[in-house]
Enzyme design. Structure first.
Site, PDB file in Angstrom:
ATOM      1  N   ASN A   9       0.979  -1.280  -0.145  1.00 32.03           N
ATOM      2  CA  ASN A   9       0.003   0.119   0.057  1.00 32.03           C
ATOM      3  C   ASN A   9       0.869   1.235   0.020  1.00 32.03           C
ATOM      4  O   ASN A   9       1.422   1.429   0.935  1.00 32.03           O
ATOM      5  CB  ASN A   9      -0.635   0.088   1.308  1.00 32.03           C
ATOM      6  CG  ASN A   9      -1.767   1.228   1.524  1.00 32.03           C
ATOM      7  OD1 ASN A   9      -1.804   1.901   0.459  1.00 32.03           O
ATOM      8  ND2 ASN A   9      -2.514   1.446   2.496  1.00 32.03           N
ATOM      9  N   LYS A  11      -0.005   4.277  -0.478  1.00 35.75           N
ATOM     10  CA  LYS A  11      -0.517   5.488  -0.028  1.00 35.75           C
ATOM     11  C   LYS A  11      -0.262   6.846  -0.725  1.00 35.75           C
ATOM     12  O   LYS A  11       0.091   6.352  -2.144  1.00 35.75           O
ATOM     13  CB  LYS A  11      -0.057   5.585   1.806  1.00 35.75           C
ATOM     14  CG  LYS A  11       0.014   4.374   2.398  1.00 35.75           C
ATOM     15  CD  LYS A  11      -0.118   4.567   3.903  1.00 35.75           C
ATOM     16  CE  LYS A  11      -0.532   3.312   4.621  1.00 35.75           C
ATOM     17  NZ  LYS A  11      -0.483   3.395   6.138  1.00 35.75           N
ATOM     18  N   HIS A  95      -9.649   1.041   4.494  1.00 36.70           N
ATOM     19  CA  HIS A  95      -8.537   1.119   5.219  1.00 36.70           C
ATOM     20  C   HIS A  95      -8.882   2.100   6.537  1.00 36.70           C
ATOM     21  O   HIS A  95      -9.397   3.027   6.284  1.00 36.70           O
ATOM     22  CB  HIS A  95      -7.480   1.695   4.171  1.00 36.70           C
ATOM     23  CG  HIS A  95      -5.982   1.843   4.749  1.00 36.70           C
ATOM     24  ND1 HIS A  95      -5.727   2.777   5.770  1.00 36.70           N
ATOM     25  CD2 HIS A  95      -4.934   0.898   4.740  1.00 36.70           C
ATOM     26  CE1 HIS A  95      -4.439   2.554   6.180  1.00 36.70           C
ATOM     27  NE2 HIS A  95      -4.031   1.338   5.666  1.00 36.70           N
ATOM     28  N   GLU A  97      -7.074   4.502   7.608  1.00 33.29           N
ATOM     29  CA  GLU A  97      -7.220   5.891   7.352  1.00 33.29           C
ATOM     30  C   GLU A  97      -8.280   6.454   6.781  1.00 33.29           C
ATOM     31  O   GLU A  97      -8.499   7.645   6.768  1.00 33.29           O
ATOM     32  CB  GLU A  97      -5.866   6.104   6.406  1.00 33.29           C
ATOM     33  CG  GLU A  97      -4.569   5.949   7.408  1.00 33.29           C
ATOM     34  CD  GLU A  97      -3.251   5.330   6.504  1.00 33.29           C
ATOM     35  OE1 GLU A  97      -3.247   5.706   5.417  1.00 33.29           O
ATOM     36  OE2 GLU A  97      -2.333   5.070   7.300  1.00 33.29           O
ATOM     37  N   GLU A 167      -5.825  -5.225  10.380  1.00 32.95           N
ATOM     38  CA  GLU A 167      -5.031  -3.828  10.365  1.00 32.95           C
ATOM     39  C   GLU A 167      -5.110  -3.323  11.659  1.00 32.95           C
ATOM     40  O   GLU A 167      -5.959  -2.464  11.829  1.00 32.95           O
ATOM     41  CB  GLU A 167      -4.831  -2.957   9.422  1.00 32.95           C
ATOM     42  CG  GLU A 167      -4.525  -3.781   8.000  1.00 32.95           C
ATOM     43  CD  GLU A 167      -3.595  -2.491   7.252  1.00 32.95           C
ATOM     44  OE1 GLU A 167      -2.505  -2.672   6.733  1.00 32.95           O
ATOM     45  OE2 GLU A 167      -4.577  -1.741   6.851  1.00 32.95           O
ATOM     46  N   GLY A 173       1.808   2.014  10.808  1.00 37.08           N
ATOM     47  CA  GLY A 173       3.102   3.221  10.556  1.00 37.08           C
ATOM     48  C   GLY A 173       3.506   3.533  11.933  1.00 37.08           C
ATOM     49  O   GLY A 173       4.369   4.695  11.892  1.00 37.08           O
ATOM     50  N   SER A 212       2.898  -2.262  10.614  1.00 40.88           N
ATOM     51  CA  SER A 212       4.414  -2.348  10.843  1.00 40.88           C
ATOM     52  C   SER A 212       4.953  -3.611  10.507  1.00 40.88           C
ATOM     53  O   SER A 212       5.968  -4.118  11.175  1.00 40.88           O
ATOM     54  CB  SER A 212       4.834  -1.805  12.059  1.00 40.88           C
ATOM     55  OG  SER A 212       4.346  -0.443  12.484  1.00 40.88           O
TER      56      SER A 212
HETATM   57  P1  PGA Z   1       2.549   0.175   7.656  1.00 42.90           P
HETATM   58  O1  PGA Z   1       1.014   0.479   7.064  1.00 42.90           O
HETATM   59  O2  PGA Z   1       2.973  -0.992   6.982  1.00 42.90           O
HETATM   60  O3  PGA Z   1       3.374   1.272   7.188  1.00 42.90           O
HETATM   61  O4  PGA Z   1       2.310  -0.099   9.106  1.00 42.90           O
HETATM   62  C1  PGA Z   1       0.200  -0.553   6.802  1.00 42.90           C
HETATM   63  C2  PGA Z   1      -0.996  -0.244   6.116  1.00 42.90           C
HETATM   64  O5  PGA Z   1      -1.672   0.728   6.376  1.00 42.90           O
HETATM   65  O6  PGA Z   1      -1.813  -0.970   5.231  1.00 42.90           O
END
Ligand code: PGA
Length: 249
Positions: A9, A11, A95, A97, A167, A173, A212
């Site tokens: 992803n 982003k 997601h 976010e 997730e 993140g 992460s």
């Molecule tokens: P990350 O993000 O691996 O940076 O924690 C995962 C995601 O948001 O899909």
């Protein structure tokens, strides 16, 4: 046997040049005989160029979001059919976010999931709890609510052509990964919840872990029986790290 899936992803990161280079590295690093399905999800504006690059390679293309309507007067939105038209096979829906920053409800996410499926895309439904919800012992209730919104609308049959991603919001993140045991517990809960409706679909459903994941922790998480790959954010932006995670699957 469920084919492992590792998805990047990307982003709202990267430029045309940077992502072109990154995608080139991923395509070069994923052998034609790979047993892992590899998916990359760049920002909308780069999808068409990416589609040209992945064509003929085993790397698949997905978008990070999609409209819940098939077409019409929805200024600024992208229809599922448009994504399919330019060569996308997958799309992320729900997601954290999108849910937390843009206010997407369980109902809207379920509608996006169904619109994507109707257009022939494979939706990757993201679910997961916040830290406050985990600390309050609500992890299963939250995941059940997010999943239930979809099962109510579409039924378990909708998951036959879909992927789930667990997730935990507190792990995205943040550098704080769920332990393999914590991930397995929720993945097992998800599979059991789907099995209560349809055992066969539950058995074939791929459930990815995201939050992460890095080269150093991927193998241990992926070794859990109900973890079928990963949805990778930060570490997927470095070709070497993303390829190491793919190899760990
Ligand atoms: P990350 O993000 O691996 O940076 O924690 C995962 C995601 O948001 O899909």
């Amino acid at each position: 046997m469920r084919t492992p899936l590792v998805a990047g992803n990307w982003k709202m990161h990267g430029s045309r040049e940077q992502l072109g280079q990154l995608l080139g590295e991923v395509i070069a690093g994923v052998g034609p005989d790979t047993h892992v399905e590899v998916l990359v999800c760049p920002a909308f504006v780069y999808l068409q160029a990416a589609a040209g690059m992945v064509s003929g390679s085993p790397v698949r293309l997905g978008a990070q979001n999609v409209c819940d309507k098939p077409e019409g007067a929805y200024t600024g939105e992208i229809a599922p059919g448009m994504l399919k038209d330019i060569g996308c096979d997958f799309v992320l829906v729900g997601h954290s976010e999108r849910r937390a920053i843009y206010g997407e409800s369980d109902t809207l996410v379920a509608a996006k999931f169904e619109a994507a499926r109707a257009a022939g895309l494979v939706p990757v439904l993201c679910v997961g709890e916040t830290l406050a919800e985990r600390d309050a012992g609500q992890t299963e209730a939250v995941v059940a609510r997010q999943l239930g919104a979809l099962l109510d609308v579409a039924g378990a049959a909708a998951l036959a052509q879909a992927v789930l991603a667990y997730e935990p919001v507190w792990a995205i993140g943040t550098g704080r990964t769920a332990s393999p045991g914590q991930a397995q517990d929720v993945h097992e809960f998800i599979r059991r919840s789907v099995a209560a409706k349809d055992a066969k679909i539950a058995d074939s459903l791929r459930i990815l872990y995201g939050g992460s994941v890095k080269p150093g922790n991927a193998a241990e998480i992926f070794s859990m029986p109900d973890v079928d790959g990963g949805l990778i954010g930060g570490a997927s932006l470095k070709g070497e790290d993303f390829l190491a995670i793919i190899n760990a699957a």
